[in-house]
Structure formats: C-alpha cells, structure tokens
Write a protein that holds these residues in place. Sequence first.
Motif, short mmCIF file in Angstrom:
data_model
loop_
_atom_site.label_atom_id
_atom_site.label_comp_id
_atom_site.label_asym_id
_atom_site.label_seq_id
_atom_site.Cartn_x
_atom_site.Cartn_y
_atom_site.Cartn_z
N ARG A 136 0.80 -1.32 0.07
CA ARG A 136 -0.06 0.07 0.00
C ARG A 136 0.97 1.17 -0.29
N GLU A 157 -1.80 -1.24 -3.80
CA GLU A 157 -3.08 -0.25 -3.44
C GLU A 157 -2.32 1.11 -3.45
N ASP A 181 -3.69 -7.51 -8.94
CA ASP A 181 -4.52 -6.32 -8.53
C ASP A 181 -3.72 -4.79 -8.60
N TRP A 183 -3.70 -0.77 -8.44
CA TRP A 183 -4.62 0.42 -8.21
C TRP A 183 -3.78 1.54 -8.94
N ARG A 216 -7.37 -0.98 -11.49
CA ARG A 216 -8.28 -0.22 -10.87
C ARG A 216 -8.07 1.17 -10.42
N ASN A 217 -8.70 2.11 -9.89
CA ASN A 217 -8.54 3.21 -9.37
C ASN A 217 -7.89 4.23 -10.33
N SER A 218 -8.29 4.31 -11.39
CA SER A 218 -7.50 4.89 -12.33
C SER A 218 -8.13 6.07 -13.20
N GLN A 221 -9.38 5.11 -16.94
CA GLN A 221 -10.06 3.79 -16.87
C GLN A 221 -10.87 3.54 -18.15
N MET A 244 -13.63 1.52 -9.04
CA MET A 244 -13.00 2.65 -8.18
C MET A 244 -12.25 3.94 -9.15
N THR A 312 -11.16 9.43 -8.81
CA THR A 312 -11.03 8.08 -8.58
C THR A 312 -11.50 7.80 -7.20
#
Length: 316
Positions: A136, A157, A181, A183, A216-218, A221, A244, A312
């Motif tokens: 993270r 993350e 995964d 982010w 994710r979290n982009s 996207q 996200m 995001t």
Amino acid sequence: MSNVEHLKELHGLPAFEFETEPKGELPAAGAVAWRVSVDPYGDSDIAFEELWDRFLETVDPAGIRAIIVGPWGEAYDNDSELIVNRLVKDRERLTGLRAVFIGDLEMEEAEISWIEQSDVTPVLAAYPQLEELGIRGGSGLRFPALRHEHLRTLRFETGGLPGEVVRGVAGSELPALEHLDIWLGVSEYGGDATVADLAPFLAGGGFPALRHLGLRNSEIQDEIATALASAPVVAQLTSLDLSMGVLTDEGMIALLDGQPLTHLTKLDLHHNYVTEPVAERVRAALEPSGVELDLSEPGDTWEHEGVVHRYTAVAE
C-alpha cells in the motif's frame, strides 16, 4: 484516502495485532496473519525494530505464515527499506512465511500518498516460496523485473503508481501468478502509467496462470476498458475488476462492443460514472449468462465553470 481500511485478513487468515505487552494467550503462530506496527503518535516510544525483535522472540518464527506490516514510524519520514531489510535478514527464521503485506495504514494514520515505500523485490528474492505480496502506497516504490516461481497473488494499492513499477511487473516472469490487482491512481500523485505500459498484461501469455486481473482506481479507466475490448488476456480470466476509477459510458460501451465477456464469473465496476441506460445494457448482456456484476457506488461529479470533474475512489 477513502475506502482504505486495515486488512481484516491475509492469505485466508484473520488479522491479529501483536502488542508490545501481549494480554492473554496468543494464537498459534500459523493460525493468524500477524499485524506488526508502532504508533508514532502514541504513548509508547518503542521503535519498530525493537517491536519486531519481541515479535520473533514471542511467536515461533518458523510457524508464521502471514505478516501484515502497519506503521513503522512517521509515514512520510521513514521508507519501507527498514521493513524489507528486516524481512530479508530474518529469512532463515521465517521459513514458513507465505504472505506479506507492507503498508497497512488507514487515513487516520497517513494519507496513502504519504506512505513511503522502497524497492520491495528483495523480499521476493529472500522468500522463494512466498505466495502473496501486497503493497500500500506508491511513493518511492520500485519493482524491477524479476522471476519468482511461486508467487500467486500480487497487489498494489496506491493513489498513484509509477509507470516504472508497472513496467517492472510487466517484464517479470511469474509463472504461478493467478491474481494481479493494481490501483493505478492519478498523475497528481505519481500515477503516470499509460495503456502502453499495460500492453504486456493485456497481450496474455506473460502470466499463463492469471485468472483475476484488476486494473483499478485509474483516471484512464476508459482507455483501459477500450484496450481490454480486444485484449487476448481476457479470454483466460475468470474475473475482471475495473472498479474505483473514472469509467464512463465511453469506456463501458467500448468494452461491451468488444470480445465476449460471458465466460467471466465476476465483473467488478463499482464506483463508476456509467449512466443508468448503459448500466442496464451491461446487465442485459451479462447477467443472463450468470456473470456477477457490481455496478454499485456511482461516483460523485463536481462541475466548475462548465467543466465536469470526476474522481477516482482513492487518491488524497
């Protein structure tokens, strides 16, 4: 740093906080994921290295299967090289270690962009049997390309993941990797990866065991969804996570108009900017085939001087 909480489990094991003065009987070494952390703002002045030594003196190191590392000092003053070095140093004691997560901090402890990371790949080199690695925080993070035979889950993350890290992962040989995964975050916090950087993931074949892909979290996207519409990797997946981020009708329609997605067991699109008519089209196309959809938590927009701003889920 919304939507980011302390891990409740790691590697299928419940998280358990190791305290400086344990109260009562401790669980068996391999029964929990041990969370080791110090509070730099608390009453105790114990340093992380002293706590780490107590941890390995108290709990049988050979039986430990999973470790979650929380705060190790002031988040923006001390990078994770300390953690990496201690893990490497104690590799001959932690012979059963299979999962590590570095940076388990909530917003009250530090914004995600304040978490200073480092080159985390020495952990993988030191633990050839490691099956799961989670990180993270993207500030200072490095991940040069490597080969690891047994890693099954890799997770980043971040509110901004450097493109250099994405390219390092893409260039790695991870034949056992099943779950990836990522982010990606936003450019304001160092998230400068492009769709071109993701090309090796999307081409398929690089990670032959991959079954779950999360991008994710982009803020890009829509570009990612458009690229996935024809990406060979999709055929080998059982689940895809594009949640996200700033996913709008443009990206969603491109994805739907591309290759079939009906073989997926799950498509996670939560926190999105897809309009209801397009969301209904997604449901009509995929739910009859049994695909589990998550279209919850529509993102909030903000309009200023005629410009619509979208965000995001996790940045700052």
